[in-house]
Design a protein around this motif. Sequence first.
Motif, PDB file in Angstrom:
ATOM      1  N   ARG A 124      -6.498   1.386  25.350  1.00 41.06           N
ATOM      2  CA  ARG A 124      -5.113   1.448  25.805  1.00 41.06           C
ATOM      3  C   ARG A 124      -4.841   0.242  26.700  1.00 41.06           C
ATOM      4  O   ARG A 124      -5.760  -0.272  27.354  1.00 41.06           O
ATOM      5  CB  ARG A 124      -4.856   2.735  26.581  1.00 41.06           C
ATOM      6  CG  ARG A 124      -4.904   3.962  25.730  1.00 41.06           C
ATOM      7  CD  ARG A 124      -4.575   5.218  26.553  1.00 41.06           C
ATOM      8  NE  ARG A 124      -4.807   6.393  25.756  1.00 41.06           N
ATOM      9  CZ  ARG A 124      -5.861   7.180  25.861  1.00 41.06           C
ATOM     10  NH1 ARG A 124      -6.788   6.928  26.756  1.00 41.06           N
ATOM     11  NH2 ARG A 124      -5.996   8.216  25.084  1.00 41.06           N
ATOM     12  N   PRO A 125      -3.579  -0.191  26.766  1.00 47.95           N
ATOM     13  CA  PRO A 125      -3.248  -1.336  27.619  1.00 47.95           C
ATOM     14  C   PRO A 125      -3.707  -1.110  29.065  1.00 47.95           C
ATOM     15  O   PRO A 125      -3.449  -0.063  29.657  1.00 47.95           O
ATOM     16  CB  PRO A 125      -1.717  -1.409  27.536  1.00 47.95           C
ATOM     17  CG  PRO A 125      -1.377  -0.758  26.231  1.00 47.95           C
ATOM     18  CD  PRO A 125      -2.410   0.324  26.048  1.00 47.95           C
ATOM     19  N   SER A 166      -0.887  -6.505  14.119  1.00 49.62           N
ATOM     20  CA  SER A 166      -0.001  -5.438  14.538  1.00 49.62           C
ATOM     21  C   SER A 166       0.911  -5.062  13.388  1.00 49.62           C
ATOM     22  O   SER A 166       1.350  -5.920  12.630  1.00 49.62           O
ATOM     23  CB  SER A 166       0.847  -5.914  15.721  1.00 49.62           C
ATOM     24  OG  SER A 166       1.801  -4.939  16.048  1.00 49.62           O
ATOM     25  N   THR A 169       6.031  -0.980  15.631  1.00 51.97           N
ATOM     26  CA  THR A 169       6.179   0.261  16.364  1.00 51.97           C
ATOM     27  C   THR A 169       6.362   1.423  15.401  1.00 51.97           C
ATOM     28  O   THR A 169       7.095   1.316  14.431  1.00 51.97           O
ATOM     29  CB  THR A 169       7.403   0.156  17.303  1.00 51.97           C
ATOM     30  OG1 THR A 169       7.195  -0.946  18.182  1.00 51.97           O
ATOM     31  CG2 THR A 169       7.583   1.420  18.117  1.00 51.97           C
ATOM     32  N   THR A 195      -4.999  -0.764  21.137  1.00 49.83           N
ATOM     33  CA  THR A 195      -5.684  -1.556  20.121  1.00 49.83           C
ATOM     34  C   THR A 195      -6.896  -0.782  19.620  1.00 49.83           C
ATOM     35  O   THR A 195      -7.637  -0.198  20.405  1.00 49.83           O
ATOM     36  CB  THR A 195      -6.117  -2.918  20.695  1.00 49.83           C
ATOM     37  OG1 THR A 195      -4.968  -3.567  21.236  1.00 49.83           O
ATOM     38  CG2 THR A 195      -6.728  -3.803  19.624  1.00 49.83           C
ATOM     39  N   SER A 217       1.846   0.451  18.496  1.00 49.72           N
ATOM     40  CA  SER A 217       2.873   0.749  19.491  1.00 49.72           C
ATOM     41  C   SER A 217       3.596   2.017  19.061  1.00 49.72           C
ATOM     42  O   SER A 217       3.895   2.186  17.886  1.00 49.72           O
ATOM     43  CB  SER A 217       3.874  -0.396  19.601  1.00 49.72           C
ATOM     44  OG  SER A 217       3.245  -1.559  20.049  1.00 49.72           O
ATOM     45  N   ASP A 241      -3.254  -3.436  16.598  1.00 50.57           N
ATOM     46  CA  ASP A 241      -2.381  -2.908  17.645  1.00 50.57           C
ATOM     47  C   ASP A 241      -1.462  -1.818  17.110  1.00 50.57           C
ATOM     48  O   ASP A 241      -0.886  -1.943  16.018  1.00 50.57           O
ATOM     49  CB  ASP A 241      -1.516  -4.023  18.233  1.00 50.57           C
ATOM     50  CG  ASP A 241      -2.350  -5.073  18.953  1.00 50.57           C
ATOM     51  OD1 ASP A 241      -3.427  -4.735  19.449  1.00 50.57           O
ATOM     52  OD2 ASP A 241      -1.907  -6.228  19.017  1.00 50.57           O
ATOM     53  N   GLU A 254      -1.171   4.826  21.621  1.00 47.29           N
ATOM     54  CA  GLU A 254      -0.816   3.410  21.706  1.00 47.29           C
ATOM     55  C   GLU A 254      -2.005   2.593  22.203  1.00 47.29           C
ATOM     56  O   GLU A 254      -2.795   3.058  23.017  1.00 47.29           O
ATOM     57  CB  GLU A 254       0.373   3.246  22.663  1.00 47.29           C
ATOM     58  CG  GLU A 254       0.998   1.879  22.621  1.00 47.29           C
ATOM     59  CD  GLU A 254       2.358   1.881  23.283  1.00 47.29           C
ATOM     60  OE1 GLU A 254       3.343   1.963  22.551  1.00 47.29           O
ATOM     61  OE2 GLU A 254       2.404   1.808  24.520  1.00 47.29           O
ATOM     62  N   THR A 284       6.826   4.866  19.869  1.00 47.33           N
ATOM     63  CA  THR A 284       8.092   5.116  20.548  1.00 47.33           C
ATOM     64  C   THR A 284       8.563   6.535  20.249  1.00 47.33           C
ATOM     65  O   THR A 284       8.115   7.155  19.294  1.00 47.33           O
ATOM     66  CB  THR A 284       9.160   4.094  20.112  1.00 47.33           C
ATOM     67  OG1 THR A 284      10.345   4.302  20.885  1.00 47.33           O
ATOM     68  CG2 THR A 284       9.495   4.212  18.639  1.00 47.33           C
TER      69      THR A 284
END
Length: 148
Positions: free
Chosen positions: A71-72, A38, A41, A126, A144, A142, A124, A146
Amino acid sequence: MKKMMMFLMVSVFFLMGGMTEGVAQKEGKKSVEDARNSFGTVRQGETVKMVFRFTSEVFSKSSYFALVHQRPGEAPQFILVLYKSGEIIYSYSSSSGPHRISMRIDFSSSAVVVTISSVVLMDEGTYYVYAGGVGVWTEGQDLSVTYW
């Protein structure tokens, strides 16, 4: 028909494939590697570059590369499939585009470079790259996102 067969082959290999090394970095920033690959962000609207490295043997034997985004909490989704020649053989289209997502092959470093411009919240998740013809997957990277 050829594209559908390639998509089906990639789908089967997704379930059976192995993993290899991956590196991610924010454009213009030093990369950070950890167990989850990762790079933290990023703000919506930024550009992100991910570098997926393969061993030289895997890279030379592969015939195509597939970019997958998960996506998650959702199933993985193919975004782009690219022959080594650079020809795109599959491109997922959505309102947030693949036009913001590009994929190129870096022969000098046995890598696939993915760039996402104007990152949005839907980016967002993986990312993985699959080396077709040899059945090898990179580790997930990953991302992220915002607002600020």
